[in-house]
Design an enzyme around this catalytic site. Structure first.
Site, PDB file in Angstrom:
ATOM      1  N   SER D   9       0.806  -1.222   0.000  1.00  0.00           N
ATOM      2  CA  SER D   9       0.000   0.000   0.000  1.00  0.00           C
ATOM      3  C   SER D   9       0.841   1.275   0.000  1.00  0.00           C
ATOM      4  CB  SER D   9      -0.963   0.009   1.188  1.00  0.00           C
ATOM      5  OG  SER D   9      -0.239   0.041   2.395  1.00  0.00           O
ATOM      6  N   GLY D  10       2.144   1.132   0.139  1.00  0.00           N
ATOM      7  CA  GLY D  10       3.009   2.308   0.048  1.00  0.00           C
ATOM      8  C   GLY D  10       3.243   2.717  -1.396  1.00  0.00           C
ATOM      9  N   TYR D  11       3.985   3.800  -1.571  1.00  0.00           N
ATOM     10  CA  TYR D  11       4.197   4.279  -2.942  1.00  0.00           C
ATOM     11  C   TYR D  11       5.092   3.342  -3.752  1.00  0.00           C
ATOM     12  CZ  TYR D  11       1.932   8.755  -1.951  1.00  0.00           C
ATOM     13  OH  TYR D  11       1.021   9.729  -1.653  1.00  0.00           O
ATOM     14  N   CYS D 149      17.077   5.287  -4.114  1.00  0.00           N
ATOM     15  CA  CYS D 149      16.778   6.207  -5.206  1.00  0.00           C
ATOM     16  C   CYS D 149      17.882   7.256  -5.398  1.00  0.00           C
ATOM     17  CB  CYS D 149      15.423   6.872  -4.992  1.00  0.00           C
ATOM     18  SG  CYS D 149      15.227   7.695  -3.409  1.00  0.00           S
ATOM     19  N   ASN D 314      12.274   8.808  -9.341  1.00  0.00           N
ATOM     20  CA  ASN D 314      12.678   8.080  -8.132  1.00  0.00           C
ATOM     21  C   ASN D 314      11.868   6.811  -7.908  1.00  0.00           C
ATOM     22  OD1 ASN D 314      10.544  10.060  -7.634  1.00  0.00           O
ATOM     23  ND2 ASN D 314      10.577   9.333  -5.527  1.00  0.00           N
TER      24      ASN D 314
END
Lengths: 347, 347, 347, 347
Positions: D9-11, D149, D314
């Protein structure tokens, strides 16, 4: 003169602090906040770093009234009613930023705000803090109910045209509002990555500023109109543009005449008419930071419509600026005191 | 299959190039530009660095037709009419991104576009490139008139409701559009410092998409409505939200039923109904980069109004995406070919 | 006192007009612009709508000196030298916003600006308009050379640390600048759609503010350092953050001590040290609209590095604010006159 | 092939889902999330509306391994170590998005991450997922540690130059990062009004990507360099620009030669050299949405410095894109599968 602000850690409270920092007649000596009590005001409102050493207090405003002349209530709707009766008894003057005393008709509160108004008689003691419409009343006021932000932009841009012969008594208002309008409280939908670049219809129908706009159009023109308001958040922090569709036949010359007449002598109202500028119509970009409301319109000949625009800084002319301008009138100060900053352009 | 793009250095042309770079059945072999002739396409459209070595050509498209199956005209309104007759004679198929062949009634051109249409008979040979309304015609088309961006979002969001019993045949449409909608041409009002953070009413009345919306609502429902359209540029590059006020009485269940029925089986139409999401209503933020049109609405019971929203990427579903989807249908390709990218979220 | 601004239609000129509109001792009576002659100032600087009826004049400043006490030169580098000798003869005082008289060593001009300085003797008559470093000289000045924007932020944040024992005399400075820093002139790379969301290295090496920073560090500390400056435009209009890597060993307590001592009593310098704030380090967001420079730092123990930050509004403390503060000192006005606006937060 | 994502559910998890939605060889059948268990994936990742009906599961990944070939761990640093040993035993392959297995030297973990690494022997089983440097190892990998990143952008832009004769073994890296880099979790400093327009130094010293960059420069060139990294959040959602100062003497021709040689044949590396473009140096604006890393540099002759730029999305080349590209190599899929989308320009 000394002022206290209840709920001073929110954006409206912060804007009062920011504007009053440059007010020659008023000093803010009390800023309450439960959430941030005992913290420096400048931690939460970093524009005030270096300008004040004030701290938020967690004490009750009622214990601090001895040294105060005026109290600003920068609290949520439905909360000011818990303060007003006792504040009135104390003799202090009140500038209420909430909606609790804006609507003259107490019967509107259950419909639009979901609560029965407990003090219908006290509503009458408040004056609606819109100097351009209520200056004479403000001169004798002790209690001011500051207009809502979208309501302000809508009223300013509709009132001069509402006296026309309307084809339709429904006026559509589309509002585009910066993020500061929804406050500093935490909420997942406000996280930058979720909010940036969005055009968010946050209140497409049933917006609570509706009855306020209708009330003031009635006050200004005697007309009963119905407002079909839809509010959107757009990708900026400050500013509101309202686009109102008024179905009536007129032309440009008559339209400008109506605006000029309605706002004759008003120093915080600007008419935006320069078609050679990059800013042909009112645009929040050119009012942010100032107490101006910019007005302008276009004529839709295809369907006899006036598309009327109002642009304000929602935090200033839409909240704390009108509060201070109204207070200046109430106390007989120079009406512009604390409000002479130009907008910050470009930003 | 080989395609040429006339006017390929603009944003619409660039978006055709970007989308067709991933299309399995079409190769763009010709991209014309007078301004940038002999320059690499990737200088102007840097998304294509590393993906193409194509250069813009300054040669006439008419000299390059031998190897082309289809020509996309990504030129200004009033310019496509200079290309179409000769292109038709050559036998090539045409996808016209301009408005020159969108309006079935040639008499609308002098009124809305300021020129007498020189080829009224050729208009009939074009199909309006909106797959959800004209799929069957597109199957037999040779010439496609791609809808306007604001028109698309408006038509998609209004058509399902226009069959209701309307209290008022005027439908107010407020459009919020990203900067890419106004093209890449130089103009002082587009300088970043002048444009950032603005909400600019660039066409508050008389917008040329008006007759196109009215035409398609009539086509879809038989209803004559009048569209009161006001268009604003907001602080983003891609995306459109249209907010339409349709004055009719309905409820949520019936409303969703109308949308579901109207768009049954359409894979590029999404209904936005999840009130627990951060995105409760259609929002351009969640469609950019995709060919989706997101639809949703709110009911205003106070004045029997449906506030209907459409959100699209103006460059994709509002232009090049519908062009390619329509072309896919015309050629019998997989209708989704080249159009399956999800939106880019968050961005 | 009466002031004229040469080149008043640019952003620096506009900011002088904006700030001086609230200055109690100065009135701007002349604003020249060739491009916009005879147009209202408020068309180009819409923040001034309603605040001034001044028009740009196309007349030569030399014909208008009779009524002027001071002339601000808001013209490009290499242009002020064409004005200064004759202005000096006239007896008017000069505040030069360009770089033409900033560098004490005339030999730097051919290297960094590409021209031989025609009036090396006149350079000595100018004082570098940075009040915190040159206040005493400013008191006796007649001619002020206002520092560059990136130079200002860099000097303010490096000077207090440059007296430390440096491991390396090269100091790396990374600047992030808002779009207003590159002016209002038209250029394709400034078109909103091309510029929005970008992080653009516009001057990664050879930036002209380099010798200015080195000169002032030498002036303040006697040290010869070399500045490795890289400048980037970021996605905002106003503000600069400079991040400087100073290779020296120190700790937090000593570092804060150096800053406090260096800027003791300076009312426009703020030290940002509150780690519980949302703004733990200097950030242009919290200075825009004000004349503050915010300073702070972090210690990199891994490589004995001080990461020193400076944040300013490039248009105010980075240009017109320092100009006015320096002018106030030169004339013996209250040093803060016209500069007391808090930053606009949030915006 | 079937994949599961832990922490979906994170980016980063969302970006894996987005990219794999168009991957011909992989289907995501499991997406875990404690916070959002049993909710539709598309509520949290609205780009996936209409593309998947998958729901988040709250079940343990260990109970779901029977049908999975590969597990992506999109969990915080220090958490993957809790999954890896048992996942390894099960025979499933692992793509770890966290830092837990990036550093070859376990002794770096207490220093930079604050924990003693419990499984130093397992680190050796992971390959650093940077295809351009580790392609051959990836072909035989079963476990991939995906680079950070900022580390990615830094390594890509520094490695080709680190073999030069360095005047100084300290390389300064200034990173400008979009908000998506700091995740979706709620935090007051992320509220839109607090974050918009800011340039926030969120990690000026001690950034955890430091040892990762140093390790890979050593790996690529044999050189021991020290990285002086300062990381800033800027006003955008996606993208990173790193600006690295490498103190060495070279010229443009030699520099481009080094880059060309180092990245010969790499299809996701672009060299940005067109000085006539609006994008003269790498800029995140022109990579967002793609798996490209854009590289370029300027020569600072004044102090013998190479200013080397890397720009990536990123979320893609800086995380999920490199994860998928590495996975493609590990499984022998087409290396570009799922990664061919051009950047979204303009946006």
């Amino acid at each position: 003169m000394k002022a206290g602000i209840v709920g001073a850690s929110g954006y409206v409270g912060g804007e009062l602090l920011r504007l009053l920092a440059n007010h020659g007649d008023v000093e803010v000596t009390v800023a309450t906040s439960n959430k941030h009590k005992d913290e420096k005001v400048a931690r939460i409102h970093p524009d005030l770093y270096g300008l004040t050493d004030l701290k938020f207090t967690g004490r009750s405003i009622f214990d601090l009234l001895d040294d105060l002349d005026v109290v600003f209530l920068a609290v949520p709707h439905g909360t000011s009613i818990n303060y007003v009766p006792q504040l009135m008894e104390s003799g202090v003057r009140i500038v209420d930023m909430s909606a609790d005393f804006r609507l003259r008709d107490p019967d509107k509160y259950p419909v639009w705000y979901g609560f029965e108004h407990p003090y219908p008689d006290l509503i009458k003691k408040f004056v609606y803090g819109m100097p351009e419409l209520h200056r004479e009343e403000l001169k004798n006021a002790r209690y001011i109910a500051v207009p809502g932000c979208i309501a302000s932009s809508s009223i300013y841009s509709i009132a001069p045209f509402a006296s026309l012969d309307l084809d339709n008594n429904v006026i559509t208002v589309d509002a585009k509002v910066g993020s500061s309008g929804s406050g500093a409280e935490l909420d997942e939908s406000k996280v930058f990555s979720e909010r940036y670049n969005s055009v968010r219809a946050y209140k497409p129908a049933g917006h609570r500023h509706t009855p306020e706009i209708e009330q003031e159009i009635k006050y200004a023109t005697g007309r009963d109109v119905k407002i079909a308001l839809s509010a959107h958040s757009v990708n900026m922090v400050r500013g509101i543009l309202t686009t109102s569709s008024i179905f009536a036949k007129t032309d440009e010359i008559h339209g400008w005449g109506l605006l000029r007449e309605f706002y004759s002598g008003e120093k915080f109202v600007r008419l935006i008419m320069d078609k050679k500028s990059n800013f042909k119509y009112p645009d929040p970009k050119i009012v942010v930071g100032s107490n101006f409301v910019d007005l302008g319109f276009a004529i839709d000949r295809y369907i006899n419509r006036i598309v009327s625009f109002g642009a304000i800084d929602n935090m200033i002319k839409g909240a704390s600026g009108n509060a201070i301008q109204s207070m200046n009138i109430m106390y007989g100060f120079n009406e512009s005191e604390g409000l002479t900053a130009p907008s910050l352009f470009p930003v």
